[in-house]
Design a protein around this motif. Sequence first.
Motif, PDB file in Angstrom:
ATOM      1  N   GLY A 128      -2.834 -14.407  -3.475  1.00 49.79           N
ATOM      2  CA  GLY A 128      -4.138 -14.944  -3.071  1.00 49.79           C
ATOM      3  C   GLY A 128      -4.057 -15.716  -1.769  1.00 49.79           C
ATOM      4  O   GLY A 128      -5.002 -15.762  -1.006  1.00 49.79           O
ATOM      5  N   SER A 129      -2.947 -16.312  -1.450  1.00 47.14           N
ATOM      6  CA  SER A 129      -2.820 -17.093  -0.225  1.00 47.14           C
ATOM      7  C   SER A 129      -2.296 -16.269   0.932  1.00 47.14           C
ATOM      8  O   SER A 129      -2.331 -16.717   2.058  1.00 47.14           O
ATOM      9  N   ASP A 130      -1.818 -15.066   0.669  1.00 44.09           N
ATOM     10  CA  ASP A 130      -1.262 -14.238   1.730  1.00 44.09           C
ATOM     11  C   ASP A 130      -2.268 -13.139   2.078  1.00 44.09           C
ATOM     12  O   ASP A 130      -2.516 -12.252   1.277  1.00 44.09           O
ATOM     13  N   PRO A 131      -2.836 -13.171   3.250  1.00 38.76           N
ATOM     14  CA  PRO A 131      -3.845 -12.178   3.614  1.00 38.76           C
ATOM     15  C   PRO A 131      -3.270 -10.786   3.789  1.00 38.76           C
ATOM     16  O   PRO A 131      -3.986  -9.816   3.719  1.00 38.76           O
ATOM     17  N   LYS A 132      -1.999 -10.656   4.036  1.00 37.98           N
ATOM     18  CA  LYS A 132      -1.398  -9.342   4.247  1.00 37.98           C
ATOM     19  C   LYS A 132      -1.381  -8.538   2.947  1.00 37.98           C
ATOM     20  O   LYS A 132      -1.409  -7.330   2.962  1.00 37.98           O
ATOM     21  N   ILE A 133      -1.294  -9.206   1.797  1.00 36.93           N
ATOM     22  CA  ILE A 133      -1.223  -8.516   0.515  1.00 36.93           C
ATOM     23  C   ILE A 133      -2.575  -7.928   0.164  1.00 36.93           C
ATOM     24  O   ILE A 133      -2.683  -6.858  -0.379  1.00 36.93           O
ATOM     25  N   GLY A 134      -3.625  -8.614   0.472  1.00 35.14           N
ATOM     26  CA  GLY A 134      -4.975  -8.119   0.244  1.00 35.14           C
ATOM     27  C   GLY A 134      -5.353  -8.110  -1.222  1.00 35.14           C
ATOM     28  O   GLY A 134      -6.082  -7.240  -1.664  1.00 35.14           O
ATOM     29  N   LEU A 135      -4.903  -9.033  -1.921  1.00 33.59           N
ATOM     30  CA  LEU A 135      -5.240  -9.133  -3.334  1.00 33.59           C
ATOM     31  C   LEU A 135      -6.627  -9.714  -3.459  1.00 33.59           C
ATOM     32  O   LEU A 135      -6.957 -10.690  -2.798  1.00 33.59           O
ATOM     33  N   ASP A 136      -7.417  -9.103  -4.297  1.00 33.47           N
ATOM     34  CA  ASP A 136      -8.769  -9.598  -4.505  1.00 33.47           C
ATOM     35  C   ASP A 136      -8.686 -10.814  -5.396  1.00 33.47           C
ATOM     36  O   ASP A 136      -8.379 -10.704  -6.575  1.00 33.47           O
ATOM     37  N   THR A 137      -8.983 -11.972  -4.829  1.00 29.79           N
ATOM     38  CA  THR A 137      -8.907 -13.210  -5.590  1.00 29.79           C
ATOM     39  C   THR A 137     -10.243 -13.557  -6.202  1.00 29.79           C
ATOM     40  O   THR A 137     -10.373 -14.574  -6.848  1.00 29.79           O
ATOM     41  N   GLY A 138     -11.252 -12.726  -5.977  1.00 32.41           N
ATOM     42  CA  GLY A 138     -12.564 -12.988  -6.535  1.00 32.41           C
ATOM     43  C   GLY A 138     -13.472 -13.731  -5.562  1.00 32.41           C
ATOM     44  O   GLY A 138     -14.661 -13.825  -5.756  1.00 32.41           O
ATOM     45  N   VAL A 139     -12.971 -14.236  -4.443  1.00 31.76           N
ATOM     46  CA  VAL A 139     -13.766 -14.947  -3.447  1.00 31.76           C
ATOM     47  C   VAL A 139     -13.833 -14.054  -2.208  1.00 31.76           C
ATOM     48  O   VAL A 139     -12.809 -13.624  -1.707  1.00 31.76           O
ATOM     49  N   PHE A 140     -15.030 -13.794  -1.806  1.00 32.72           N
ATOM     50  CA  PHE A 140     -15.189 -12.957  -0.610  1.00 32.72           C
ATOM     51  C   PHE A 140     -15.059 -13.824   0.633  1.00 32.72           C
ATOM     52  O   PHE A 140     -15.807 -14.765   0.835  1.00 32.72           O
ATOM     53  N   ASP A 141     -14.120 -13.462   1.473  1.00 26.59           N
ATOM     54  CA  ASP A 141     -13.877 -14.202   2.715  1.00 26.59           C
ATOM     55  C   ASP A 141     -14.375 -13.341   3.873  1.00 26.59           C
ATOM     56  O   ASP A 141     -13.765 -12.342   4.222  1.00 26.59           O
ATOM     57  N   ILE A 142     -15.492 -13.745   4.419  1.00 25.26           N
ATOM     58  CA  ILE A 142     -16.112 -12.956   5.491  1.00 25.26           C
ATOM     59  C   ILE A 142     -15.258 -12.902   6.742  1.00 25.26           C
ATOM     60  O   ILE A 142     -15.305 -11.935   7.494  1.00 25.26           O
ATOM     61  N   SER A 143     -14.474 -13.914   6.982  1.00 24.87           N
ATOM     62  CA  SER A 143     -13.657 -13.931   8.194  1.00 24.87           C
ATOM     63  C   SER A 143     -12.639 -12.806   8.203  1.00 24.87           C
ATOM     64  O   SER A 143     -12.246 -12.326   9.258  1.00 24.87           O
ATOM     65  N   LYS A 144     -12.275 -12.343   7.058  1.00 26.28           N
ATOM     66  CA  LYS A 144     -11.323 -11.236   6.991  1.00 26.28           C
ATOM     67  C   LYS A 144     -12.008  -9.908   7.271  1.00 26.28           C
ATOM     68  O   LYS A 144     -11.373  -8.963   7.710  1.00 26.28           O
ATOM     69  N   HIS A 145     -13.298  -9.842   7.024  1.00 30.04           N
ATOM     70  CA  HIS A 145     -13.999  -8.572   7.131  1.00 30.04           C
ATOM     71  C   HIS A 145     -14.959  -8.505   8.339  1.00 30.04           C
ATOM     72  O   HIS A 145     -15.669  -7.539   8.497  1.00 30.04           O
ATOM     73  N   VAL A 146     -14.997  -9.509   9.138  1.00 30.10           N
ATOM     74  CA  VAL A 146     -15.879  -9.563  10.303  1.00 30.10           C
ATOM     75  C   VAL A 146     -15.587  -8.439  11.291  1.00 30.10           C
ATOM     76  O   VAL A 146     -16.487  -7.946  11.947  1.00 30.10           O
ATOM     77  N   LYS A 147     -14.411  -7.985  11.380  1.00 31.02           N
ATOM     78  CA  LYS A 147     -14.051  -6.932  12.328  1.00 31.02           C
ATOM     79  C   LYS A 147     -14.700  -5.601  11.963  1.00 31.02           C
ATOM     80  O   LYS A 147     -14.817  -4.719  12.790  1.00 31.02           O
ATOM     81  N   PHE A 148     -15.105  -5.461  10.710  1.00 30.41           N
ATOM     82  CA  PHE A 148     -15.739  -4.223  10.277  1.00 30.41           C
ATOM     83  C   PHE A 148     -17.251  -4.211  10.572  1.00 30.41           C
ATOM     84  O   PHE A 148     -17.898  -3.191  10.434  1.00 30.41           O
TER      85      PHE A 148
END
Length: 167
Positions: A142-162
Amino acid sequence: MESSREFNFNAAFLEFSRIEELDSLKKSEIVKVAKHYGIEFQPLMRKDEIKRYVLEYLVDESILPSTVLETVITVPTDNTFELKRLEMEMNKGIRLKEMEREREREEREMQMQREKEEREMQREAREHAFRLKQLELGVIKGSDPKIGLDTGVFDISKHVKFVPKFQ
């Protein structure tokens, strides 16, 4: 003074060749023969029992042929007390063996139950360790963005590039 029929070892017994001659002796005469040869017996024994000891001794000493023992017919006696005692001892032995087998069976069952409980505890410990490891990995994932585990909280900053650029 003894009876008119006086017991004579030489004439009546030592040189006898027929078993009938021994059968005709009284208990007191058979006792004398047994004592003469040094055969041990209990004074309360019956005549036929003492006679049997005497015959066995005489056959062992080769005074009489071994066929004599085969021809001796023993009269069945009323040994109900002795038979009852032997039966009770036998039953006691059987009961002791049954009790021993039952005790061993119970010990085996207890041992199997202990082993089952131990296996269950080990399984529960492994499951617990597995859950802890999952939780550990979940926190790390959950703390490592490279793993991409769905922690149940949507983080828009990770998906803004899309998101396409606004025009």
